[in-house]
Design a protein around this motif. Structure first.
Motif, PDB file in Angstrom:
ATOM      1  N   VAL A 267     -53.064  35.496  43.657  1.00  0.00           N
ATOM      2  CA  VAL A 267     -51.693  35.575  44.086  1.00  0.00           C
ATOM      3  C   VAL A 267     -51.363  36.941  44.621  1.00  0.00           C
ATOM      4  O   VAL A 267     -50.859  37.095  45.712  1.00  0.00           O
ATOM      5  N   GLY A 268     -51.697  37.948  43.851  1.00  0.00           N
ATOM      6  CA  GLY A 268     -51.351  39.299  44.282  1.00  0.00           C
ATOM      7  C   GLY A 268     -51.805  39.563  45.699  1.00  0.00           C
ATOM      8  O   GLY A 268     -51.113  40.148  46.499  1.00  0.00           O
ATOM      9  N   GLY A 269     -52.966  39.069  46.026  1.00  0.00           N
ATOM     10  CA  GLY A 269     -53.593  39.546  47.242  1.00  0.00           C
ATOM     11  C   GLY A 269     -53.299  38.792  48.497  1.00  0.00           C
ATOM     12  O   GLY A 269     -53.062  39.369  49.536  1.00  0.00           O
ATOM     13  N   LEU A 270     -53.321  37.459  48.422  1.00  0.00           N
ATOM     14  CA  LEU A 270     -53.019  36.723  49.640  1.00  0.00           C
ATOM     15  C   LEU A 270     -51.668  37.157  50.150  1.00  0.00           C
ATOM     16  O   LEU A 270     -51.334  36.965  51.290  1.00  0.00           O
TER      17      LEU A 270
ATOM     18  N   ALA B 116     -45.882  25.695  44.331  1.00  0.00           N
ATOM     19  CA  ALA B 116     -45.932  27.120  44.610  1.00  0.00           C
ATOM     20  C   ALA B 116     -44.616  27.785  44.225  1.00  0.00           C
ATOM     21  O   ALA B 116     -44.602  28.864  43.627  1.00  0.00           O
ATOM     22  N   LEU B 117     -43.505  27.143  44.565  1.00  0.00           N
ATOM     23  CA  LEU B 117     -42.206  27.719  44.226  1.00  0.00           C
ATOM     24  C   LEU B 117     -42.046  27.827  42.711  1.00  0.00           C
ATOM     25  O   LEU B 117     -41.568  28.840  42.199  1.00  0.00           O
ATOM     26  N   VAL B 118     -42.457  26.761  42.026  1.00  0.00           N
ATOM     27  CA  VAL B 118     -42.333  26.787  40.568  1.00  0.00           C
ATOM     28  C   VAL B 118     -43.206  27.887  39.974  1.00  0.00           C
ATOM     29  O   VAL B 118     -42.772  28.673  39.124  1.00  0.00           O
ATOM     30  N   LEU B 119     -44.450  27.952  40.438  1.00  0.00           N
ATOM     31  CA  LEU B 119     -45.367  28.931  39.871  1.00  0.00           C
ATOM     32  C   LEU B 119     -45.068  30.343  40.347  1.00  0.00           C
ATOM     33  O   LEU B 119     -45.723  31.295  39.928  1.00  0.00           O
ATOM     34  N   ASN B 120     -44.117  30.457  41.265  1.00  0.00           N
ATOM     35  CA  ASN B 120     -43.719  31.775  41.720  1.00  0.00           C
ATOM     36  C   ASN B 120     -42.678  32.370  40.787  1.00  0.00           C
ATOM     37  O   ASN B 120     -42.526  33.581  40.697  1.00  0.00           O
ATOM     38  N   SER B 121     -41.964  31.481  40.094  1.00  0.00           N
ATOM     39  CA  SER B 121     -40.940  31.979  39.177  1.00  0.00           C
ATOM     40  C   SER B 121     -41.608  32.532  37.946  1.00  0.00           C
ATOM     41  O   SER B 121     -42.756  32.220  37.641  1.00  0.00           O
ATOM     42  N   LEU B 202     -49.865  28.773  49.700  1.00  0.00           N
ATOM     43  CA  LEU B 202     -48.427  28.993  49.834  1.00  0.00           C
ATOM     44  C   LEU B 202     -47.908  29.960  48.794  1.00  0.00           C
ATOM     45  O   LEU B 202     -47.018  30.774  49.063  1.00  0.00           O
ATOM     46  N   LEU B 203     -48.438  29.861  47.588  1.00  0.00           N
ATOM     47  CA  LEU B 203     -48.005  30.775  46.528  1.00  0.00           C
ATOM     48  C   LEU B 203     -48.251  32.203  46.942  1.00  0.00           C
ATOM     49  O   LEU B 203     -47.409  33.087  46.788  1.00  0.00           O
ATOM     50  N   ALA B 204     -49.424  32.420  47.496  1.00  0.00           N
ATOM     51  CA  ALA B 204     -49.740  33.767  47.957  1.00  0.00           C
ATOM     52  C   ALA B 204     -48.802  34.196  49.057  1.00  0.00           C
ATOM     53  O   ALA B 204     -48.280  35.313  49.057  1.00  0.00           O
ATOM     54  N   ALA B 205     -48.580  33.293  49.994  1.00  0.00           N
ATOM     55  CA  ALA B 205     -47.699  33.644  51.097  1.00  0.00           C
ATOM     56  C   ALA B 205     -46.303  33.986  50.598  1.00  0.00           C
ATOM     57  O   ALA B 205     -45.641  34.885  51.113  1.00  0.00           O
ATOM     58  N   LEU B 206     -45.883  33.275  49.571  1.00  0.00           N
ATOM     59  CA  LEU B 206     -44.553  33.540  49.019  1.00  0.00           C
ATOM     60  C   LEU B 206     -44.429  34.958  48.493  1.00  0.00           C
ATOM     61  O   LEU B 206     -43.380  35.585  48.571  1.00  0.00           O
ATOM     62  N   GLN B 207     -45.546  35.472  47.946  1.00  0.00           N
ATOM     63  CA  GLN B 207     -45.483  36.800  47.366  1.00  0.00           C
ATOM     64  C   GLN B 207     -45.148  37.842  48.395  1.00  0.00           C
ATOM     65  O   GLN B 207     -44.625  38.899  48.082  1.00  0.00           O
TER      66      GLN B 207
END
Lengths: 277, 318, 443
Positions: A267-270, B116-121, B202-207
């Protein structure tokens, strides 16, 4: 606010999480139950709990079917693919992104086109190529072919990540006297590290789970990988569901564990720039 | 010559630096060096992909059955003629493929986005949730299909057992035999496997979306949905295009799940085009005809990819 | 620890072995030349085309025995899943990277010979002491499968389509066992109990369906030849169509609707878990049914007789040992093949897998007498009013045609295709294939 907040959180986080969690875990649960249950080998019949528990299926796999060898081979192929695919992906992605090469878009299409023909159609010519080059029946051969077929995913993703790293950083380094190459190594690679982990994960899982190439390009049973070893349980007259389930558990555990370790990097990286594309 | 990235302000030192690099490069005359970066990929593709794909094109013009050499020979465009004018199964399989890819990509995208949205929270146990929920993608193909087939078994499978026990149904549903449920059943199994791919990308992109953008939107009075459609989605555009294209092509050509679950049946209901290709070329030994089908599928995919990239204006800098 | 580089070990060893053989004066080219090569260590590769948990240990035991009797020959076993075995063999032959010996079915023979992949074994067989034990008609029928009538396969196991039924349920209800077709349909109806999730018959609707139906039709319609004198396939005859209609009529009523997606595992699971009273398969699954249900619950007979007591049975292919043309150790390969076809091995192998030993010396073994299914099959075969029909394995695409009909069969079960259409489609394909073959092989 807390009551509302909790309701809110339940609706947007916990409920979807639980629902999707059920969806994800139910097949896993039935797989684990089947692998531990004493009966059900022949019919795969469902039971809620795996009692009486037995380890015989796992035992039959590891000691009887030589599964340890298959797992080891899969690791070799998986790690080998990572070692080959990641540098090539970085190189290709960098080239496509940084140098707006004439024909860059075309090259991307060419990468995609490698996926346009079903792999089963390519087996016989590949077989012949491998035999001529002498790669038949080698794990290196599997590594190379997996790397090749993972290229579209790995290179195109890497391109996206690199696009999120501002070129100004490299420029600044070059102004300071670095060569371009040094600029990449000193500036880009460290920032890419999480992206590298992500692409490596995709490459590893792809190679780990590949069945077709592993079956056709390997003749020596000692070099079989896990998917081929698993298909052994789909006999003509006998499907050993419990053994297959046990094999599935063994096959997925290492990957899931690796996943658990790296998901934080994923997650951090992408994040660095898959946004911009 | 590469374009300079559109920098917000081209300050003088930066402009001078850019000039320096341009001059430097011109001085070295290494205009072929950038192409070197594509060399390893090109070597791999040239070694392992070009010849096999070329043989498929070659055989599409032949009648080729390795077990009946007495019939083999050049037939020109006859195979294509048959494919395009008199092969009903080709048409139905193409339709099934479109239906399949559409449902899978949209389904995986939507579920992947939600996940992705859920796991982003932030919530406790997020790390564990991520590892668990991403793991279906790591399971071997033959295990996925076998486990799902067992789940769907009307006599001994979990689904019907539980549903009957709970009283929701009275007779077991024949998930894989009933014409109404079979397509959905196979789609669900593939969804299970494929959602993590989207979720991860998508999760990554969200970051990468700066939180101040959300704050600005909140200040402007945007609700959660508006924040999503006005802030999140546009910034995810390229990631979505990339992921859906890659996944779409993969789903199009991937037959192992469908083949093992239904073998394309009942009838031709779940026979996608690549499954039909593999049946013709491998099971029925009509390699020439199967190759022609494959070439047609190739053309369809190429057209789709080109259009998709154009429409999405992928890769264009903002 | 083995690394990928260690893969060179195999070819290197083979090279050394070849040099040793060459220096030792034993040429390893096809013929039955007196082998002075027996002293040099040789490794041959054996591909098992039906690897699985119940078969592989049997092969490994046979290999162990062979290696004990022939200390200078090592056999490397490679198991291949049955779903991909044909494609893998074809790829191997196409590229020349073949094994030395494999065990495909005789139904695959004509295709593999057409690819020029196999070594003719006539000289070796004629000089073999065990040749008289194998029934001569069987050898003749194997020769008949290829244009040059040479012997490319040595049979090691035979099979027969079998009707499995719940002996205990039949007894409980006081019914007659399904030894005639009328009894069959009576029993199917009587044992049908959908309310309790038990069906009279377990239909095979998916992979292997067309083959199974063909067996059924030949038996119930009493078709005594495969093609008539004009080259029409008898499966297209009116008698056949009536039978197909009757069989398909069972679907959904006396069989579960789910059967349309049942391949072998699902069909057997349905029977072994007590949801179907009868299924058709072959002798190979008998051990499994006994394990699941117990010997007293499972009856195994050939397909039922017609009303006069006459049987018409479609033959099943044989598992056989074949030697590949590209082999570099033809003598060792033949030795292994001959070992597999010898009475001791044949007895062991077939006892373990429950199939028919094609060897006169084994026919009187105790285990053969104890296997009810085999006894019934052998007895029925020997009856004077039994007609055995051979499917046209000589046509290389016969199996492919059967596979091609599978989607159509499913459509027929769904009512989208009529039995008449199905039968004429199948008959047409078969007739075309035969015509093309005959034309290409005009003397």
């Amino acid at each position: 606010m807390t009551r509302r907040g909790l309701l809110d959180r339940t609706g947007t986080i916990y409920l979807p999480l639980v629902l999707y969690g059920l969806f994800t875990l139910i097949p896993f649960y039935s797989m684990v139950v089947l692998s531990l249950h004493a009966g059900g080998s022949a019919t795969g019949a469902f039971t809620f709990v795996p009692f009486p528990i037995t380890w015989q299926h796992f035992d039959a796999l590891i000691n009887g079917a030589g599964f340890a060898t298959y797992v080891r081979n899969s690791f070799v192929v998986g790690l080998g693919t990572v070692v080959c695919a990641v540098p090539i992906a970085i190189l290709t992605g960098y080239g496509l992104q940084r140098f707006k090469l004439r024909g860059g878009q075309v090259f991307m299409l060419v990468l995609l086109m490698t996926q346009f023909v079903p792999a089963a159609m390519l087996i016989i010519p590949l077989f012949i190529i491998f035999k001529e080059i002498g790669l038949l029946n080698t794990l290196i051969g599997l590594v190379l072919i997996n790397t090749t077929f993972e290229l579209p995913l790995t290179a195109i993703l890497m391109r996206g990540f690199i696009s999120g790293i501002p070129f100004e950083l490299e420029e600044a380094a070059m102004v300071d006297g670095c060569s371009r190459f040094q600029g990449v190594v000193r500036i880009v690679l460290p920032l890419l590290r999480p992206a590298i982990v992500a692409v490596a994960a995709f490459a590893f899982v792809g190679a780990w789970n590949n069945f077709l190439f592993a079956l056709f390009l390997i003749n020596d049973q000692d070099l079989y990988t896990v998917p081929v070893g698993l298909s052994y349980f789909l006999g003509e007259y006998n499907v050993d569901f419990a053994a297959l389930a046990a094999g599935g558990v063994i096959a997925v555990l290492p990957v899931v564990l690796v996943f658990a370790l790296i998901q934080r990097y994923l997650v951090g990286g992408l994040s660095v720039g898959a946004v911009k594309g | 010559m590469r374009n300079q990235p559109a920098a917000a302000t081209a300050s003088r030192p930066q402009a001078r630096a850019a000039d320096l690099t341009v001059r430097r490069r011109a001085g070295r005359r290494r205009s072929w060096l950038p192409y070197l970066t594509l060399l390893p990929a090109s070597v791999l593709i040239a070694s392992f992909v070009v010849f096999p794909v070329a043989t498929v094109f070659y055989y599409s013009l032949q009648q080729y059955d390795v077990t009946r050499p007495y019939l083999n020979g050049f037939v020109g465009l006859d195979n294509f003629r048959q494919v395009l004018t008199s092969d009903d199964v080709f048409r139905t399989s193409l339709a099934v493929s479109v239906k399949w890819v559409g449902s899978e990509v949209v389904g995986q995208l939507v579920l992947g986005m939600i996940l992705a949205l859920v796991l982003n929270s932030a919530f406790r146990g997020r790390g564990l949730a991520r590892s668990l929920l991403f793991s279906p993608w790591a399971v071997s193909g033959v295990v996925v299909t076998t486990m799902w087939k067992l789940l769907y078994n009307p006599f001994t499978g979990m689904l019907d057992t539980v549903l009957t026990r709970v009283g929701l149904i009275h007779a077991p549903i024949q998930w894989l035999s009933d014409l109404d449920t079979v397509f959905g059943a196979v789609v669900a199994a593939e969804l299970w496997r494929g959602v993590p791919f989207f979720a991860i990308v998508l999760l990554a992109a969200l970051q990468g979306i700066p939180t101040d953008l959300y704050e600005a939107a909140a200040v402007d009075g945007a609700g959660r949905w508006q924040a999503f459609t006005r802030v999140t989605l546009p910034l995810l555009k390229d990631a979505i295009i990339l992921a859906t294209l890659l996944r779409g092509v993969w789903e199009f050509n991937n037959v192992d799940l469908i083949y093992t679950m239904t073998a394309g049946g009942p009838g031709d209901l779940t026979t996608t085009l690549p499954l039909y290709v593999v049946n013709q070329a491998i099971r029925y030994h009509n390699f020439g005809y199967g190759s022609a089908l494959s070439v047609v599928a190739f053309a369809v995919l190429l057209l789709f990819a080109v259009l998709y990239l154009r429409l999405g204006r992928f890769g264009r800098d903002d | 620890m083995r690394t990928p580089l260690s893969k060179l070990r195999g070819p290197a060893a083979a090279l050394l072995a070849m040099l040793a053989v060459a220096c030792g004066g034993g040429a390893s080219s096809g013929g039955g030349s007196a082998s002075t090569a027996s002293a040099a260590p040789v490794t041959i590769t054996f591909w098992d085309t039906n690897a699985g948990p119940d078969r592989t240990p049997v092969w490994q035991e046979l290999i162990k025995r062979f290696q004990a009797a022939n200390p200078n020959i090592t056999v490397e076993y490679t198991g291949i899943p049955i779903a991909q075995q044909l494609q893998k063999l074809q790829a191997a032959i196409a590229s020349g990277a073949v094994p030395d010996v494999a065990n495909p079915l005789t139904s695959q023979l004509s295709g593999m010979v057409a690819q020029d992949g196999l070594l003719p074994l006539d000289k070796q067989f004629n000089g073999w002491s065990g040749k008289g034990d194998i029934p001569a008609p069987l050898i003749t029928s194997i020769r008949a499968l290829v244009p040059d009538k040479k012997l490319y396969a040595i049979p090691i196991s035979g099979n027969m389509t079998t009707l499995y039924y719940r002996k205990d349920w039949i007894a409980q209800k006081g019914l007659k066992p399904p030894t005639t077709w009328d009894d069959f349909y009576t029993d199917v109806n009587a044992l049908n109990d959908p309310a309790h999730n038990v069906y009279g018959f377990g239909f095979r609707g998916a992979t292997g369906s067309a083959s199974q139906l063909e067996n059924w039709v030949f038996s119930e319609a009493g078709l005594t030849t495969y093609f008539d004198s004009k080259g029409n396939a008898s499966i297209g005859s009116q008698a056949a169509i009536s039978v197909i209609q009757r069989a398909v009529g069972l679907y959904g009523k006396q069989t579960s609707k789910d059967d349309i997606t049942h391949g072998f595992p699902e069909m057997v699971s349905e029977f072994d878990s007590g949801h179907a009273a009868m299924i058709m398969h072959n002798l190979g699954s008998y051990p499994q049914h006994i394990t699941a249900l117990g010997k007293d619950a499972v009856g195994a007979v050939t397909l039922p007789a017609l009303s006069g007591g006459k049987h018409v049975l479609l033959n099943s292919p044989n598992i056989s040992a074949m030697v590949f043309k590209g082999t570099k150790h033809a003598d060792a390969a033949w030795k292994f093949a001959a070992f597999l076809a010898a009475p001791d091995s044949v007895s062991y192998f077939n006892e373990k897998i429950g199939q028919i030993p094609p060897n006169e010396k084994v026919a009187s073994a105790q285990w053969v007498k104890d296997n009810a299914g085999i006894q019934n099959a052998l007895a029925t075969q020997k009856q004077s009013n039994t007609t055995l029909v051979n499917p046209p394995w000589i046509l290389p695409d016969y199996s492919a045609i059967e596979s091609q009909m599978e989607p159509s069969l499913q459509k027929m079960l769904l009512g989208q295709v009529t039995p008449s259409q199905f039968a004429s489609d199948l008959a047409g394909k078969l007739a075309t294939s035969k015509r093309q073959y005959d034309q290409a092989h005009k003397p």
